[in-house]
Each structure stands twice: as C-alpha cells, then as structure tokens.
Scaffold this active site. Structure first.
Site, PDB file in Angstrom:
ATOM      1  N   GLN A 149      37.375  39.970  31.836  1.00  0.00           N
ATOM      2  CA  GLN A 149      37.197  41.203  32.598  1.00  0.00           C
ATOM      3  C   GLN A 149      35.703  41.467  32.766  1.00  0.00           C
ATOM      4  O   GLN A 149      34.965  41.563  31.779  1.00  0.00           O
ATOM      5  CB  GLN A 149      37.831  42.393  31.864  1.00  0.00           C
ATOM      6  CG  GLN A 149      37.644  43.719  32.598  1.00  0.00           C
ATOM      7  CD  GLN A 149      38.035  44.927  31.761  1.00  0.00           C
ATOM      8  OE1 GLN A 149      37.373  45.966  31.810  1.00  0.00           O
ATOM      9  NE2 GLN A 149      39.104  44.805  30.977  1.00  0.00           N
ATOM     10  N   ARG A 205      32.963  43.926  33.397  1.00  0.00           N
ATOM     11  CA  ARG A 205      32.774  45.367  33.272  1.00  0.00           C
ATOM     12  C   ARG A 205      31.291  45.685  33.402  1.00  0.00           C
ATOM     13  O   ARG A 205      30.463  45.191  32.650  1.00  0.00           O
ATOM     14  CB  ARG A 205      33.307  45.865  31.920  1.00  0.00           C
ATOM     15  CG  ARG A 205      33.268  47.373  31.737  1.00  0.00           C
ATOM     16  CD  ARG A 205      33.895  47.743  30.391  1.00  0.00           C
ATOM     17  NE  ARG A 205      34.035  49.187  30.241  1.00  0.00           N
ATOM     18  CZ  ARG A 205      33.101  49.988  29.738  1.00  0.00           C
ATOM     19  NH1 ARG A 205      31.947  49.469  29.336  1.00  0.00           N
ATOM     20  NH2 ARG A 205      33.306  51.277  29.626  1.00  0.00           N
ATOM     21  N   ASP A 265      37.734  48.700  36.874  1.00  0.00           N
ATOM     22  CA  ASP A 265      37.625  49.930  37.666  1.00  0.00           C
ATOM     23  C   ASP A 265      37.515  49.721  39.178  1.00  0.00           C
ATOM     24  O   ASP A 265      38.227  50.359  39.953  1.00  0.00           O
ATOM     25  CB  ASP A 265      36.417  50.738  37.156  1.00  0.00           C
ATOM     26  CG  ASP A 265      36.250  52.085  37.847  1.00  0.00           C
ATOM     27  OD1 ASP A 265      37.212  52.529  38.506  1.00  0.00           O
ATOM     28  OD2 ASP A 265      35.181  52.697  37.714  1.00  0.00           O
ATOM     29  N   LYS A 272      28.238  62.052  22.135  1.00  0.00           N
ATOM     30  CA  LYS A 272      28.387  60.728  22.726  1.00  0.00           C
ATOM     31  C   LYS A 272      29.562  59.963  22.145  1.00  0.00           C
ATOM     32  O   LYS A 272      30.008  58.979  22.702  1.00  0.00           O
ATOM     33  CB  LYS A 272      27.097  59.915  22.516  1.00  0.00           C
ATOM     34  CG  LYS A 272      25.889  60.508  23.233  1.00  0.00           C
ATOM     35  CD  LYS A 272      24.654  59.661  22.990  1.00  0.00           C
ATOM     36  CE  LYS A 272      23.435  60.228  23.699  1.00  0.00           C
ATOM     37  NZ  LYS A 272      22.228  59.420  23.462  1.00  0.00           N
ATOM     38  N   SER A 329      31.671  42.603  21.986  1.00  0.00           N
ATOM     39  CA  SER A 329      30.452  42.139  21.332  1.00  0.00           C
ATOM     40  C   SER A 329      30.672  40.944  20.424  1.00  0.00           C
ATOM     41  O   SER A 329      29.736  40.192  20.146  1.00  0.00           O
ATOM     42  CB  SER A 329      29.810  43.283  20.547  1.00  0.00           C
ATOM     43  OG  SER A 329      30.688  43.776  19.561  1.00  0.00           O
ATOM     44  N   MET A 378      32.299  43.967 -13.509  1.00  0.00           N
ATOM     45  CA  MET A 378      32.015  45.174 -12.752  1.00  0.00           C
ATOM     46  C   MET A 378      30.920  44.822 -11.749  1.00  0.00           C
ATOM     47  O   MET A 378      29.753  44.671 -12.134  1.00  0.00           O
ATOM     48  CB  MET A 378      31.538  46.306 -13.667  1.00  0.00           C
ATOM     49  CG  MET A 378      32.460  46.596 -14.837  1.00  0.00           C
ATOM     50  SD  MET A 378      34.034  47.328 -14.358  1.00  0.00           S
ATOM     51  CE  MET A 378      35.178  46.112 -15.021  1.00  0.00           C
ATOM     52  N   CYS A 406      42.087  55.228 -12.581  1.00  0.00           N
ATOM     53  CA  CYS A 406      41.298  54.055 -12.200  1.00  0.00           C
ATOM     54  C   CYS A 406      41.675  52.841 -13.037  1.00  0.00           C
ATOM     55  O   CYS A 406      41.808  51.723 -12.527  1.00  0.00           O
ATOM     56  CB  CYS A 406      39.809  54.347 -12.372  1.00  0.00           C
ATOM     57  SG  CYS A 406      39.223  55.825 -11.494  1.00  0.00           S
TER      58      CYS A 406
END
Length: 550
Positions: free
Chosen positions: A39, A41, A72, A155, A215, A297, A453
C-alpha cells in the site's frame, strides 16, 4: 483475483521512518524478501508527485506479481493503474470507490470496532484492516513497543487501540455475516510480536489472513532481510508457547501428580529468574532456594537471552514501574518466549494508575505468559475493565461470589490462552477448560511483605519442572506454598509475622524434602475443589464494562 495478504507493507515516506533511502529501493527489496501486497501511503506530497511515485511502485510490484494499493486517493489509483485503494473511516465511501474503480478493484477499509466492520463488509469491501493493535513508538528505531501516553498531547489518538483482544472479537463476530472478507491486523506490528498477534487474535471460526507492517520494513537497514524474517515468522507455528495441557481433570488425579512435580524441582534445581522490586528480592531468593530452585535476581532485560538459554523460568513482577523497567520486562519476556521457556506474569497494582494500565497493555500485547497471577482487581483490569481503581497493590474488599471470581479466572484464561491464578482468601485456578478453588494458606501471609510475589516464584519453579501441564505446575506451586505456610503458622515458636517468615522458609524446605519420599502425606490437608463455570459470556457484566469492540 486471489490476493495473498500474508505480509502487507504500508509505505511511509517521512524522514523519521524512511531516512535518506529511496522508497522505490525499499519497496523493491521488500517484495524480493516476501511482501505479498503493498500500500502506497503519502499524506504530504503533491498529486503529480504521488502519481509519479505510484507508477514507479506499480512497475516494481508488477514484476513480482504483487498488487499495489493506494491509500485514500482514488484519483491516484486510477492514474497509476493500481489494483485498488485502502480507505479510512473519514475517506471516500467504499460504494463510491467501487463505482469509480470497477468490480475487479481491491478495496479495503480500516476498522476498529464491530460496527465499523459490519458497515464496511456491507459496503462490499474485499478486506478489512483491523486495528490499531499497538500504539506506535515515536521513534522508528525503537526496539521496545512500550509507549507512555502523554495525557496533555493532542497528537496521540489512542481511542482506536484495540489490541489482539479487539481483533479477535471483530473476527469472531464477522464470521456470521453473509459475505466473508479477508482481514489483516495493523498497528505497531514487528518481528517481536507478529507471532503473538497471529496467535492471540484467532477466533474460533476465523483467523487473520495477514498482518500489515510499516516501520518494521521501511525503517529497517535491510528491507529484504526484514521482510524475509517477518514472512518466515508468519508461516511458523507460535514458537513461544511451551508445553501442552494434559487431560487430567479429577482433583484426585491432579493431587496424585503434585508430589512428583515438587520432587522434580528438587532434582533439577531449575533456574528461577526473578524480575521484581528490591523490597522482595531477598525473600524471593530464599523462597526459591527453599523449594529447590536456583534463583537469580536480574532486572536488566539485556541479560535475559543468555539466562533463558539455561532452561529455567521467568517471573515478571510489576512492582516497580518506570519506562526503563517496562522495557526490561518486555525484552526479557521476548527472550524467554523465543527460547520456549515459561513465564509467570504478576501485574501488581494493574489498576492503580494509568501508567500501570498502559504497561499491562504493552506487556500483554507483546509477550505470551504461561501463567498470569493476580488478585481480583488486577484480573479485572486485564480483562479490560476500565472502571477498576486500586488504591495500591491490595485487592481490597470484594462483593463478588466464588462463581463470579471463577468466571473471571476462566475468561482471562480463555482470552490469553494460558493458566490464571486469581488469589485471595480462596484462590481460583483455571486454564479455560478446568477451573478449581484452593482454600489453603495461613492468615500470616496477609501480614508480610512479598507473600504474593514469592508465591509467583514458587509457581515459576514448578513451571520449569513440569512442562506437560501448566495448570498442574501452578497447582503444585500453590499447594506447596500455602500448605507450608499453614505448617509454619501452627508452630509454637511462631508468635506473629516476624517469627512467621523464618519458620515459613523452614517449612517450604521441609515440604521440598518430604516430596523426595514416596509418601505424599503433606498433601493430606490440600483443599482443592472443582468449580463449574458454564457461561463465560457473563464476564462482560461481572467485569463491569461494555463489550469492548462495539
């Protein structure tokens, strides 16, 4: 015409993603690498420039038999003789586009809800682009899919974020429509999560026909290699899922296997990798040693690939939340998924803040967890309940019945295709098919830091030793932990929480030693019962939310 939607490339010509590369070169390399549909774009160029580029891309795609779709712009599609268009919700009506482009044109529409999907199918589209699955990171070079939303920014539009759950609900609903269309998922998909998306989005009667990427290919240094990797991953079974569920259902049969699981932990001494907060690390390490595992850990996700190769299990305890921590959790989970090693996820305080909710969405979206352990509120959040607000890590008082809680556990297990442990005074354990209550445990567990935990640590050790049945592994860990706590709580030298902790570690060690013997007498006080949950549809009301895709 038959269209292969397996690997759908959406171009992006912005410098932040494309860089200084030529779009034609990237697309040529991508189709050579296995992209099946492209596509074009471009929201910024002049119409004449778009037509020129579209014609160039059309020639490149035509040489490989790959369709070119224009985003589009129906006029550009006509001028470039492209095979079709992809339309957004605010673009041209698909019916008008069909009239202009003709019956053979490929027309797709972006949808993020069931209403939009039904409308698009009714308008005669050929495929749906379902999403957004994940929020796209602001940096195209970012490895992590974690993204912290800025509530002050206009945004960022997260209203259409639906995740794999939303994709699956749309797929499940459109199967009943008279016209069947192809489907691709779109939004933040890359090599780290493509298998997760394909697996987790499957509905009972329909799965995705492909995924759309931007991306992951356009920003890659080698677009051909990136496309090849994505195509190979899309074709493989979901490699991160370890273990197959056995058919044991009767409580007696399961209990008859518990001792063997605990014994296997002691014999194998599997690595138990804990990513947890500093407050709990010492107790978690001691608990892992007491049950027979080998603890480490390590909160740096860059170590995880080497640790995962050692064949143990991972505990991700979401006690500490920072963008760096979430990135580490995500990298570690993906490393263990890639090595087929089991992970237990503990979404601590999932409903306390928006940051934690977003972290849960990120981790659940990018990784697969064999076991999810949480209290009632945390499980509700993972099911999509946006009304649950935790004051901290505690579940708080509950008005839910046992059936309500069992339904929550079963629904999340079905949704995530894993084992769920819903903790509380009564624990609920489900893999979506089998659901049980467990009513063991000392009241002292509620008066010490890190009891939840370290229950996760114990279950994870059992997961590493019992791959054939994740539910049996979880049950073994729960019973070992909670029966040991009862034994400790009854000791004469235990006067309160302070004396309980060392006694508890002693009793965990004691149970591990008892499991090495043929007798399983320590299991005599196990309080496990089947709970029948027949109608999981009611979880929408129990979880307190509206249907998530309508």
């Amino acid at each position: 015409m038959a269209v292969d939607y397996t690997l759908y490339l959406v171009t992006d010509s912005t410098p932040a993603v494309l860089g200084d590369k030529k779009l034609q070169d990237v697309v040529r390399a991508a189709v050579e690498g296995g992209v099946t549909i492209v596509q074009y774009r471009d929201k910024h160029s002049e119409t004449s420039d778009m037509i020129y580029m579209a014609r160039s891309l059309r020639a490149i795609c035509q040489n490989r038999g790959v369709p070119l779709i224009i985003n589009d712009r129906v006029d550009v599609a006509l001028a470039a003789d492209a095979q079709g268009v992809h339309l957004g919700q605010t673009d041209m009506d698909p019916v008008v586009a069909r009239r202009l482009l003709g019956p053979e044109a490929i027309i797709g529409v972006t949808v993020s809800s069931l209403i939009e999907a039904i409308s698009a199918v009714g308008a005669g589209v050929d495929y749906l682009g379902i999403g957004t699955v994940y929020a796209t990171p602001t940096s195209a070079s970012s490895v992590s899919t974690y993204h912290v939303p800025d509530p002050k920014s206009s945004k960022e539009d997260t209203k259409s974020l639906i995740g794999t759950t939303g994709v699956r609900e749309i797929l499940g609903s459109i199967t009943s429509l008279a016209k069947q269309v192809s489907t691709v998922a779109i939004g933040g998909i890359n090599a780290n999560n493509i298998q997760h998306v394909l697996f987790k989005s499957q509905a009972t009667a329909k799965k995705l026909d492909g995924v759309a990427v931007v991306s992951a290919i356009i920003a890659a240094d080698d677009a051909k290699a990136a496309a090849q990797e994505l195509r190979e991953l899309a074709a493989k079974p979901s490699s991160f899922i370890s273990g197959q569920l056995s058919q044991l259902e009767e409580v007696e049969d399961l209990l008859g296997r518990v001792n063997a699981v605990i014994k296997e932990v002691g014999l194998r001494k599997p690595l138990c990798h804990n990513m947890t907060n500093l407050v709990v690390q010492n107790l978690a390490a001691n608990v892992a040693l007491a049950v027979g595992a080998s603890p480490i850990m390590a909160n740096n996700g860059d170590e995880a690939a080497e640790l995962a190769a050692l064949g143990g299990s991972l505990v991700i305890n979401m006690g500490s939340i920072t963008p760096e921590a979430i990135g580490n959790y995500e990298r570690a989970a993906q490393a263990y998924n890639a090595c087929h090693q089991p992970i237990l996820f503990d979404p601590v305080g999932a409903g306390a803040t928006e940051l934690r909710r977003e972290a849960v969405r990120t981790l659940m979206g990018s990784s697969y967890f064999e076991v999810i352990k949480g209290n009632e509120n945390e499980i509700r959040v993972l099911l999509g309940d946006v009304t649950t607000q935790q004051k901290g890590v505690d579940s708080g008082d509950s008005a839910s019945s046992d059936l309500d809680k069992a339904t929550l556990a079963k629904e999340l297990a079905l949704q995530e295709q894993c084992v769920v442990v819903l903790t509380g005074k009564t624990d609920f354990l489900s893999d979506g098919t089998r659901t049980y209550t467990i009513k063991n445990g000392s009241e002292y567990l509620g008066h010490i830091t890190g009891s939840g935990c370290t229950l996760g640590t114990t279950i994870a050790a059992c997961l590493a030793a019992c791959r054939e049945d994740k539910l049996l592994a979880a049950l073994s860990g729960i019973l070992m932990y909670e029966i040991a706590s009862e034994r400790a709580g009854m000791r004469e030298d235990v006067k309160g929480p302070g004396t309980f902790v060392p006694a508890f570690i002693d009793e965990l060690f004691g149970v591990a030693q008892l499991a090495l013997e043929p007798s399983a007498a320590w299991l005599a006080n196990a309080k496990v019962e089947v709970i029948n949950v027949t109608d999981t549809d009611e979880v929408e009301q129990i979880a307190g939310g509206q249907p998530r895709c309508t």
